[in-house]
Design a protein around this motif. Sequence first.
Motif: not given
Length: 326
Positions: A179-188
């Motif tokens: 939540t605290a990291i801007p500019g990332v995408e997470l794939s699950i």
Amino acid sequence: MLAPTSPNPSLPAGLNLLPVVGKCLEGPAFHRYVAALQRALTESIPPDHTDVLHLQHLTFGGTPALIRALPEHPRIALVHGTDLLFAETHHDQHKVLTESVRLADAIVVPTPAMADRLLRIAPTADRTKIVHIPWGIPDRLLAHPPHGSTRPPGSPFRLLYAGRLTPEKGAENMLLALTAIPGVELSIAAPQGQFRTLTRAVRQSGVKIRYLGWLRRPQLWRTFTEHDLLVVPSTTLEAMGLVALEAQACGLPVLYQPVPGLADTLAASGTATDFTRPAAVARDVDRLRTTPGLLAALRHAGRSNAARYPLSATAKALTELGHRIS
């Protein structure tokens, strides 16, 4: 667990499915399930066609059923992380584990950490039976990993989680940390039903998430090449961390919680962090995506580490062990 998706599933030559229902963990129903499995195995497996039993768990129903169906054969028990976790939380599974350890001729652990954990749960186990044989990843993956995909400059930093989403896997810690990291995408990549249980945590996190489904191995290997970092936030232990090793074989660096088993397997070839501390995760992700050459160095270290664990070496060691005890 292995229910076929069609009425007449296509199986590899020499394999059959046993139509035994009632899988469970505790109480009289568990003992009825083991008895039904034993009857089915006794009817299906000719004793004179069997040399050594490979007991793929120290717990659950299959191991006691197989021992009772073929009581005279030598036995190799292979320890998995779920065995130890369920033996710690279910009385009947602890009894099965203790009895399986006593009756096994050899007990195979993939990492020293698994042996330590086993001996804490079953302190009377015969230590001389314990053999360290690492699990392995397919030789064909090591020899011919999928080609990496090129991504345009300025693309988001893409993280991947791949595996089950049971509580000990730490998915909620991961979402809170990201939540605290801007500019990332997470794939699950996970089973659909388990992903649904995360709906609320996903919504609250605000992290941009792509759900990929539950991928077969070749699909997963290609997916590795489309991401920048594999995240492994397990909270308790991992027997070996095969998904992390497969990612490394495909050139994907790994950010992981250094729990027992995983710390043995990855050590400095990945980046250890603390997923329970969002500031630590933010710091480590930022360092990985901004430090020139760091990801490239981890890709190289990861490939070298994965090459230490070919599946053919596991098969050879288990075959030799079978000859020694038979």
